[in-house]
Design a protein around this motif. Structure first.
Motif, mmCIF file in Angstrom:
data_model
loop_
_atom_site.group_PDB
_atom_site.id
_atom_site.type_symbol
_atom_site.label_atom_id
_atom_site.label_comp_id
_atom_site.label_asym_id
_atom_site.label_seq_id
_atom_site.Cartn_x
_atom_site.Cartn_y
_atom_site.Cartn_z
ATOM 1 N N UNK A 103 0.870 -1.184 0.000
ATOM 2 C CA UNK A 103 0.000 0.000 0.000
ATOM 3 C C UNK A 103 0.899 1.223 0.000
ATOM 4 N N UNK A 104 0.828 2.009 -1.076
ATOM 5 C CA UNK A 104 1.681 3.182 -1.180
ATOM 6 C C UNK A 104 1.048 4.193 -2.127
ATOM 7 N N UNK A 105 0.955 5.455 -1.727
ATOM 8 C CA UNK A 105 0.386 6.471 -2.621
ATOM 9 C C UNK A 105 1.187 6.553 -3.920
ATOM 10 N N UNK A 106 0.527 6.905 -4.998
ATOM 11 C CA UNK A 106 1.181 6.997 -6.300
ATOM 12 C C UNK A 106 2.459 7.851 -6.233
ATOM 13 N N UNK A 107 2.376 9.005 -5.586
ATOM 14 C CA UNK A 107 3.512 9.932 -5.549
ATOM 15 C C UNK A 107 4.712 9.385 -4.785
ATOM 16 N N UNK A 108 4.476 8.415 -3.886
ATOM 17 C CA UNK A 108 5.573 7.873 -3.078
ATOM 18 C C UNK A 108 6.009 6.459 -3.478
ATOM 19 N N UNK A 109 5.321 5.843 -4.421
ATOM 20 C CA UNK A 109 5.668 4.459 -4.794
ATOM 21 C C UNK A 109 7.044 4.419 -5.444
ATOM 22 N N UNK A 110 7.908 3.552 -4.919
ATOM 23 C CA UNK A 110 9.269 3.453 -5.447
ATOM 24 C C UNK A 110 9.324 2.462 -6.603
ATOM 25 N N UNK A 111 10.381 2.563 -7.378
ATOM 26 C CA UNK A 111 10.579 1.627 -8.479
ATOM 27 C C UNK A 111 10.736 0.202 -7.944
ATOM 28 N N UNK A 112 11.381 0.084 -6.792
ATOM 29 C CA UNK A 112 11.555 -1.241 -6.179
ATOM 30 C C UNK A 112 10.205 -1.862 -5.813
ATOM 31 N N UNK A 113 9.320 -1.054 -5.212
ATOM 32 C CA UNK A 113 7.977 -1.556 -4.882
ATOM 33 C C UNK A 113 7.221 -1.948 -6.151
ATOM 34 N N UNK A 114 7.323 -1.101 -7.174
ATOM 35 C CA UNK A 114 6.658 -1.379 -8.449
ATOM 36 C C UNK A 114 7.151 -2.706 -9.026
ATOM 37 N N UNK A 115 8.472 -2.903 -9.041
ATOM 38 C CA UNK A 115 9.047 -4.133 -9.600
ATOM 39 C C UNK A 115 8.633 -5.359 -8.800
ATOM 40 N N UNK A 149 -10.145 -3.628 -7.017
ATOM 41 C CA UNK A 149 -9.374 -2.398 -7.219
ATOM 42 C C UNK A 149 -8.983 -2.168 -8.666
ATOM 43 N N UNK A 150 -9.262 -3.118 -9.537
ATOM 44 C CA UNK A 150 -9.072 -2.891 -10.974
ATOM 45 C C UNK A 150 -10.297 -2.203 -11.575
ATOM 46 N N UNK A 151 -11.414 -2.198 -10.844
ATOM 47 C CA UNK A 151 -12.639 -1.516 -11.312
ATOM 48 C C UNK A 151 -12.813 -0.173 -10.625
ATOM 49 N N UNK A 152 -12.681 -0.152 -9.290
ATOM 50 C CA UNK A 152 -12.795 1.112 -8.551
ATOM 51 C C UNK A 152 -11.424 1.475 -7.973
ATOM 52 N N UNK A 153 -11.215 2.745 -7.730
ATOM 53 C CA UNK A 153 -9.905 3.226 -7.281
ATOM 54 C C UNK A 153 -9.952 3.674 -5.824
ATOM 55 N N UNK A 154 -9.052 3.107 -5.010
ATOM 56 C CA UNK A 154 -8.863 3.557 -3.635
ATOM 57 C C UNK A 154 -7.412 4.011 -3.522
ATOM 58 N N UNK A 155 -7.165 5.246 -3.108
ATOM 59 C CA UNK A 155 -5.794 5.752 -3.057
ATOM 60 C C UNK A 155 -4.840 4.801 -2.333
ATOM 61 N N UNK A 156 -3.647 4.656 -2.896
ATOM 62 C CA UNK A 156 -2.634 3.801 -2.273
ATOM 63 C C UNK A 156 -2.426 2.489 -2.993
ATOM 64 N N UNK A 157 -3.259 2.209 -3.986
ATOM 65 C CA UNK A 157 -3.172 0.911 -4.668
ATOM 66 C C UNK A 157 -2.957 1.063 -6.174
ATOM 67 N N UNK A 158 -2.340 2.158 -6.608
ATOM 68 C CA UNK A 158 -2.206 2.396 -8.049
ATOM 69 C C UNK A 158 -1.405 1.302 -8.740
ATOM 70 N N UNK A 159 -0.275 0.911 -8.168
ATOM 71 C CA UNK A 159 0.557 -0.113 -8.816
ATOM 72 C C UNK A 159 -0.119 -1.485 -8.751
ATOM 73 N N UNK A 160 -0.619 -1.851 -7.577
ATOM 74 C CA UNK A 160 -1.288 -3.141 -7.401
ATOM 75 C C UNK A 160 -2.505 -3.249 -8.327
#
Length: 255
Positions: A103-115, A149-160
């Motif tokens: 769980x990480x806001x879009x602006x703070x998500x790191x490349x490591x978390x994304x990978x 979360x692929x249908x509705x958006x809750x902040x913090x789950x952009x990458x997931x």
């Protein structure tokens, strides 16, 4: 049911949570189960005992779904297990369930978390399924797990949520390309569920359960037992004509 007729399911991440529940529901339907665990061997062994208590065969194999380099060796291990335990070359059902939560806001998500999320939730599913294709029986089934979360958006789950959206598109392509072999591919998308996977989120945000319950038509947060039976039912002959579908199992969240 004779050994000849027994069908075998392979579930990733079957030692706890939704995967465990699905493994038990599938066993209750009369199928044998191979499932993977990442690190919790003791929990995995307990699930094996629970499935065997239902009169089915079960096997737990270690796998890190985030490490695609290990998939070829894992596929060989599965094939060897099928030969030794079932005198078979193929299994029938693949459930791509294993996952991690970040769980990480879009602006703070790191490349490591994304990978990390990409390797487990998308790349892992893509290439593990590819490596297992030669030992999935024609006429089999694949169930991929997505999320509400692929249908509705809750902040913090952009990458997931984005990875799971990719899984939904991939599933349609898999259905199209594997249709010639009679293999149906569907997506089960759970809503908010109480499991150890979501425990930290619920514990750190006490108001979350009340909010989700208020936004769900059936008035509560889901539990693992709400999901496993849906996964198992998609493997049944009764549902053989369901293909390339996204089935949300959320009690009616955010309608």
């Amino acid at each position: 049911m004779s050994t000849q007729e027994t069908k075998i399911a392979l579930i990733t991440g079957g030692s706890r949570g939704l995967g465990k529940n699905a493994a038990l529901k599938i066993a209750q339907q009369g199928h044998d189960v191979i499932f993977t665990y990442n690190s919790k061997k003791t929990e995995a062994e307990e699930v094996v005992r629970e499935i065997e208590a239902l009169g089915r065969k079960a096997m737990a194999l270690q796998l890190d779904v985030g490490n695609s380099k290990s998939f070829e060796a894992f596929a060989k291990q599965v094939h060897s297990a099928l030969k030794q335990t079932w005198s078979r070359d193929h299994f029938n059902f693949l459930v791509n369930n294993a996952g991690i939560g970040i769980h990480s806001p879009f602006a703070q998500t790191t490349e490591e978390q994304f990978d990390q999320l990409m390797n487990v939730h998308f790349k892992g599913v893509y290439f593990l399924t590819q490596k297992l294709l030669p030992i999935i029986a024609d006429g089999g089934r694949i169930v991929n797990i997505s999320t509400g979360l692929a249908r509705f958006a809750i902040p913090g789950y952009s990458a997931y949520g984005a990875m799971k959206g990719a899984i939904e598109v991939l599933s349609r392509y898999m259905a199209k390309e594997l249709g010639a072999r009679g293999i149906a591919v569907n997506v089960v998308a759970p809503g908010a569920i109480h499991t150890d996977f979501t425990k930290d989120s619920f514990d750190s945000h006490p108001e979350m359960e009340k909010f989700i319950s208020s936004q769900t038509a059936l008035g509560r947060v889901g539990v693992a037992d709400d999901i496993g039976g849906v996964i198992a039912s998609l493997l049944s002959e009764d549902n053989r004509w369901i293909n390339a579908q996204r089935i949300e199992v959320s009690g009616g969240m955010f309608l």
